[in-house]
Design an enzyme around this catalytic site. Sequence first.
Site, PDB file in Angstrom:
ATOM      1  N   ASP A   9       0.902  -1.150   0.000  1.00  0.00           N
ATOM      2  CA  ASP A   9       0.000   0.000   0.000  1.00  0.00           C
ATOM      3  C   ASP A   9       0.940   1.199   0.000  1.00  0.00           C
ATOM      4  OD1 ASP A   9      -1.406   2.307   0.865  1.00  0.00           O
ATOM      5  OD2 ASP A   9      -3.034   1.026   1.552  1.00  0.00           O
ATOM      6  N   HIS A  10       1.016   1.900  -1.109  1.00  0.00           N
ATOM      7  CA  HIS A  10       2.071   2.913  -1.215  1.00  0.00           C
ATOM      8  C   HIS A  10       1.913   4.026  -0.178  1.00  0.00           C
ATOM      9  CE1 HIS A  10      -0.785   5.278  -3.625  1.00  0.00           C
ATOM     10  NE2 HIS A  10       0.003   6.314  -3.438  1.00  0.00           N
ATOM     11  N   HIS A  18      -6.002   2.792   1.527  1.00  0.00           N
ATOM     12  CA  HIS A  18      -5.193   3.887   2.076  1.00  0.00           C
ATOM     13  C   HIS A  18      -5.831   4.476   3.338  1.00  0.00           C
ATOM     14  CE1 HIS A  18      -3.230   3.317  -1.634  1.00  0.00           C
ATOM     15  NE2 HIS A  18      -3.934   4.144  -2.384  1.00  0.00           N
TER      16      HIS A  18
END
Length: 501
Positions: A189-190, A252
């Site tokens: 999950d960036h 996110h």
Amino acid sequence: MATTPRPAEVATTIVVFGATGDLAHRKLYPALASLASTGQIPDRLCVVGVARTEMDDAEFERTVIASVAKATGGDQETGAAAFADQGVRFRYLTGSADDSATFQALADLLRGGPDGTHPIGNCLFYLSTAPSLFESIADGLGMAGLAHEDDGFRRFVVEKPFGHDLTSALALTGHLCRWFHERQIFRIDHYLAKETVQNILALRFTNTIFEPLWNRRYVDHVQITVAEDLGVEHRGAFYEHAGALRDIVQNHVMQVLALTAMEPPASFQADAVRDEKVKLLRSVHPLDLDTLERHVVRAQYTAGEVNGVPVPGYREEEGVDPRSHVETYLALRLDVDNWRWAGVPFYIRTGKRLARRVTEVVLRYKAVPFLPLPPSARDTVEPNELVLRIQPDAGIETSFAAKVPGQAFRVRQVRLDFSYAQTFEEAAPEAYERVLHDALVGDATLFIRSDEVEQSWRIVQPLIDGFDQVTLPLTQYPAGSWGPTAAQSLLLAPEDRWRAP
Ligand code: BG6
């Protein structure tokens, strides 16, 4: 959080599936070049590209170097030098991810030929592909014997979406676990790789002054905003199957929520942090169909102006159904059923084509129990706020009342502001650099564990069902605004407002 262990010393291969794709060229290769230029890649690294396009090793290397040059604004030689200095080799395999022959050819390549007996060493399988290929790539690798960690590590790196609902996410996990142990699967999950998201942990758990105030006794409510000024760009067709719920909230936002609200971990080791995040996610009160309308606002952008530029409405975007009911904005209220947060609403909003790009977490504190001021001086006193600015202007600010100089006792809200850019000279690594580095050294702290995926889907699944069954109204907002006015109705107290970022 991760210290920086040295990458393993034995030969390492990164196998990139979807090697010719946009994500690999825009993010992965530049991140690799940057790690190479700072000596943060393993010795004897080989990058094997796998994709359907026909090309040979030299051409693959040229395309990688060209994309590094493009991403960094440098020339081809600079891009090439970063890899050459570290002795990085490039190989390319033409093949389809749903053809078992591709994986046999990959195994041969890694072992040094059809009858090769080379040790493979460490191997990172990086899936830069459509999610529909995750399972067949895992099967292909497993059946070709490439998931076994016999002579080095085997890691399977995937990026969201991990399923499109709870059932499919569980099925995907079950499928990957046929071949890989959970510890071999690195789900990106960036957002977790953003310095400022990690700073939530630093702020909360390496200071004494914040944590005593981080609970229901002092916090009135929490607001989490993930606002984008961009629209769906060229991803209209993808977005039609995602919407804001699957694109941003399920992943996110849930990660930011978990880090903001979780209990202190025993250490910053991967499982200690992830255990606490899961525990928090498990405490999120399930939404049900009856309360959905009071807890959720969905909307879609119509034509408007963003930063002074006219932009089309969502339904006019390429790849979007002109009658689409997909939400590009979502606001919701979640409650957390635990001792720390009972009774404290968490308000979440996210949207595309909003007025400005901003991601932040706001803790709005309770009003003082009694104000020893004359009535005429009271209306300038507002509850304190602590704002964690995640992007773009990363920092932390807090607001409090201070006396206005003069004879009268008047107060006004003032702000203390910490800015990352003004305080630190050190450059933050780009998110993919961080992700790739950590996957290579085996630090899973910033990656999502399967139980986190499951819990996040559990939280959003009632919304998915509700959107399908209840026909929850879809309102509209003009591009360039802060979203639909209906979002105000989620806030419990009449005097509460969404913070104007
Ligand atoms: C991605 C979403 O995961 O995150 C995109 O698919 C979104 O739609 C992006 O634009 C936002 O990331 P960032 O880092 O720009 O906040």
